[in-house]
Design a protein around this motif. Structure first.
Motif, short mmCIF file in Angstrom:
data_model
loop_
_atom_site.label_atom_id
_atom_site.label_comp_id
_atom_site.label_asym_id
_atom_site.label_seq_id
_atom_site.Cartn_x
_atom_site.Cartn_y
_atom_site.Cartn_z
N THR A 172 76.08 32.45 63.62
CA THR A 172 75.39 33.47 62.83
C THR A 172 75.07 32.91 61.46
N ASN A 173 74.22 33.67 60.75
CA ASN A 173 73.89 33.28 59.38
C ASN A 173 74.71 34.04 58.35
N THR B 72 81.08 30.19 64.97
CA THR B 72 80.87 28.79 64.62
C THR B 72 79.75 28.69 63.60
N GLU B 73 79.70 27.58 62.88
CA GLU B 73 78.69 27.41 61.84
C GLU B 73 77.43 26.77 62.41
N PRO B 74 76.27 27.01 61.79
CA PRO B 74 75.02 26.41 62.30
C PRO B 74 75.07 24.89 62.34
N GLU B 75 75.84 24.28 61.40
CA GLU B 75 75.92 22.83 61.38
C GLU B 75 76.60 22.26 62.62
N ALA B 76 77.35 23.07 63.32
CA ALA B 76 78.09 22.60 64.49
C ALA B 76 77.36 22.88 65.79
N ARG B 77 76.06 23.16 65.71
CA ARG B 77 75.32 23.51 66.92
C ARG B 77 75.30 22.36 67.92
N ALA B 78 75.07 21.16 67.47
CA ALA B 78 75.02 20.02 68.38
C ALA B 78 76.36 19.85 69.10
N GLU B 79 77.45 20.02 68.37
CA GLU B 79 78.77 19.91 69.00
C GLU B 79 78.98 21.02 70.01
N LEU C 286 76.67 29.55 74.25
CA LEU C 286 76.50 29.59 72.80
C LEU C 286 75.49 30.68 72.47
N LEU C 287 75.89 31.62 71.62
CA LEU C 287 75.01 32.67 71.14
C LEU C 287 74.53 32.29 69.75
N ILE C 288 73.22 32.21 69.59
CA ILE C 288 72.63 31.89 68.29
C ILE C 288 71.86 33.11 67.80
N GLU C 289 72.23 33.57 66.63
CA GLU C 289 71.58 34.74 66.04
C GLU C 289 70.25 34.31 65.42
N GLU C 290 69.15 34.73 66.04
CA GLU C 290 67.84 34.40 65.52
C GLU C 290 67.36 35.44 64.51
N THR C 291 67.61 36.71 64.79
CA THR C 291 67.39 37.81 63.85
C THR C 291 68.62 38.69 63.92
N PRO C 292 68.79 39.63 62.99
CA PRO C 292 70.00 40.47 63.02
C PRO C 292 70.27 41.18 64.34
#
Length: 389
Positions: free
Chosen positions: A57-58, A76-83, A96-102
Motif C-alpha cells: 500500500t501507499n 509490505t513496502e513498494p520497494e520490496a515488490r521485486a522480492e 501479492l495485493l498492490i493498491e493501485e487506488t484507495p
C-alpha cells in the motif's frame, strides 16, 4: 355424521399409510443431510488454508494485518515488490495485493486461482483499516463507525415484542410444514378420485354408497394424511435440528413457552390443508383424462401462494399480508405468520377461519356435483340428480 363416511375415510387412510415407506423417506433425508454436511466438511478440509498474502500500500509505515480466516496478510513496502514477486514464484507467498487506488487492488499469483472472492471477503476488514489509517481515523473510532445499530423496541402501550430470528424461523417452519402436508394430500386425492374414476372403479363403489359419502370419506382421509405428515415432519425436524446442533434443548424449551401461538398456527395450517384437499378434489373430478399434464403442475398453485406470503414473513403486519390472511388459498400461509408475530386480532382470526371453512364447504358441494356428472353423466339428468342424494 354417517358412519359410512368414517369407514371410507379409515379405509382410504390405511390404504395410503405406509410406515415402512415413511421410515425409508426419513432415512433418505438423513442420508441427504449426511452427504450435504459431509461433503461440506470434505470441501473445507480440501480447501487450501494458511495462504500468505503480501499487501503493498501507499500508506506510510507498515500496518500489521494479522490472520483473517484462511488467509494470512502481511503488509509490505513498494520497494520490496521485486522480492515479493520472487517469493510468489518460489511458492513462499500465495499472492501479492498492490493498491493501485484507495479502492482498487491488483492481485499477482503464480498460477490462476479461484479464491479471489474469498480473499476479497477476508481482506475487507484490512482494507477498511488501511483507509482509516490514511484518513487519520483510529481503529477504535473505525469500530464505532462501522458497528451496526442495535434496536430495542419499547411499546408505549405495553406488551411483549416477539419479533426476532426465533419468530422468523418459527414462521418459516410452519409454512414449510403446511406445504408438506398439502403435497402429501395431493397424491392421495389424485389417486383416490381421478385414478379410480378413469379406472371405472368409482362406478362399482357408487352402486353401493352415495357419491357424497364416498367423496367425504376420501377428503377426510386426505386431510388426515396431511396432518400426519405435518406432525411427523415437525418431530423429525426438531430431532434433526437438535442432533445437528442447529437447535439446543434450551432454545426448544424457550420456543415451547409460546405453545398456544404455535398450536394455533398449526391448526390454521390444518384448516388450510382441508381447503386445498377439496380444491385438489375439484380439479381431479374435472380432469379430462388420467394422463392429463395438469396433474404434474397442480402443486405449483399452492406453492405460488406460499411464495407470495414468504416475502412478508419479516413484516407480517404489512397491509398486503393482512389481505392475504383473509383469502382462503393464502390463509394457511399468511395467518400463521401474523399469529406467531402477534399482529392479528381475535376477530380477524375468526373471520379468516370462517371464510376458509365456508369456502371449503361450498367447494365440497361443487366437487360432489361435478364428480357425479363426470362418472354418471352417461345417464339421464334425473338419475344423476338422484345419485347426488
Amino acid at each position: 355424521m354417517d358412519r359410512r363416511i368414517l369407514d371410507v375415510a379409515q379405509f382410504e387412510f390405511r390404504r395410503f399409510l405406509d410406515i415402512r415407506g415413511e421410515l425409508i423417506g426419513v432415512s433418505v433425508l438423513v442420508l441427504i443431510a449426511l452427504i450435504r454436511f459431509g461433503g461440506e466438511a470434505l470441501m473445507v478440509m480440501s480447501t487450501p488454508s494458511n495462504l500468505a498474502i503480501a499487501v503493498e500500500t501507499n500508506v506510510d509505515g507498515l500496518l500489521p494485518m494479522g490472520q483473517s480466516g484462511r488467509f494470512h496478510f502481511a503488509a509490505t513496502e513498494p520497494e520490496a515488490r521485486a522480492e515479493s514477486l520472487r517469493r510468489i514464484r518460489a511458492g513462499d507467498l500465495a499472492g501479492l495485493l498492490i493498491e493501485e487506488t484507495p479502492n482498487h487492488y491488483r492481485l499477482y499469483t503464480n498460477d490462476r486461482v479461484h479464491w479471489q472472492d474469498a480473499l476479497a471477503d477476508s481482506f475487507a476488514p484490512g482494507h477498511r483499516l488501511l483507509n482509516a489509517r490514511r484518513a487519520g481515523i483510529s481503529e477504535a473510532d473505525l469500530q464505532a463507525i462501522t458497528t451496526d445499530p442495535q434496536l430495542v423496541s419499547t411499546h408505549l402501550q405495553g406488551g411483549g415484542d416477539r419479533a426476532g430470528p426465533a419468530t422468523y424461523a418459527a414462521s418459516i417452519s410452519i409454512m414449510v410444514l403446511s406445504i408438506l402436508g398439502i403435497f402429501s394430500a395431493l397424491s392421495l386425492v389424485l389417486q383416490g378420485i381421478a385414478g379410480e374414476k378413469f379406472g371405472r372403479i368409482s362406478e362399482i363403489v357408487l352402486s353401493a354408497i352415495s357419491p357424497s359419502i364416498w367423496i367425504d370419506g376420501k377428503l377426510i382421509a386426505a386431510t388426515l394424511h396431511g396432518v400426519k405428515t405435518i406432525f411427523s415432519y415437525a418431530i423429525y425436524g426438531v430431532l434433526a435440528s437438535i442432533l445437528l446442533g442447529v437447535l439446543d434443548p434450551a432454545q426448544l424449551f424457550e420456543a415451547l413457552r409460546a405453545w398456544p401461538e404455535l398450536l394455533s398456527a398449526l391448526l390454521i395450517g390444518v384448516i388450510g390443508l382441508g381447503f386445498w384437499s377439496v380444491a385438489f378434489a375439484l380439479v381431479a373430478a374435472r380432469l379430462p383424462s388420467a394422463t392429463s399434464p395438469i396433474r404434474n403442475t397442480l402443486i405449483l398453485v399452492p406453492m405460488t401462494c406460499l411464495l407470495l406470503c414468504l416475502g412478508g414473513a419479516k413484516e407480517p403486519d404489512n397491509a398486503f399480508m393482512v389481505a392475504l390472511s383473509f383469502f382462503p388459498p393464502t390463509m394457511p400461509f399468511a395467518l400463521p405468520l401474523r399469529i406467531i408475530a402477534d399482529t392479528v386480532a381475535v376477530w380477524e382470526v375468526v373471520v379468516s377461519v370462517g371464510l376458509a371453512l365456508a369456502s371449503t364447504w361450498r367447494m365440497r358441494g361443487v366437487v360432489v356435483s361435478v364428480f357425479v356428472d363426470a362418472v354418471l353423466g352417461a345417464g339421464t339428468k334425473g338419475s344423476a340428480a338422484a345419485a347426488r342424494v
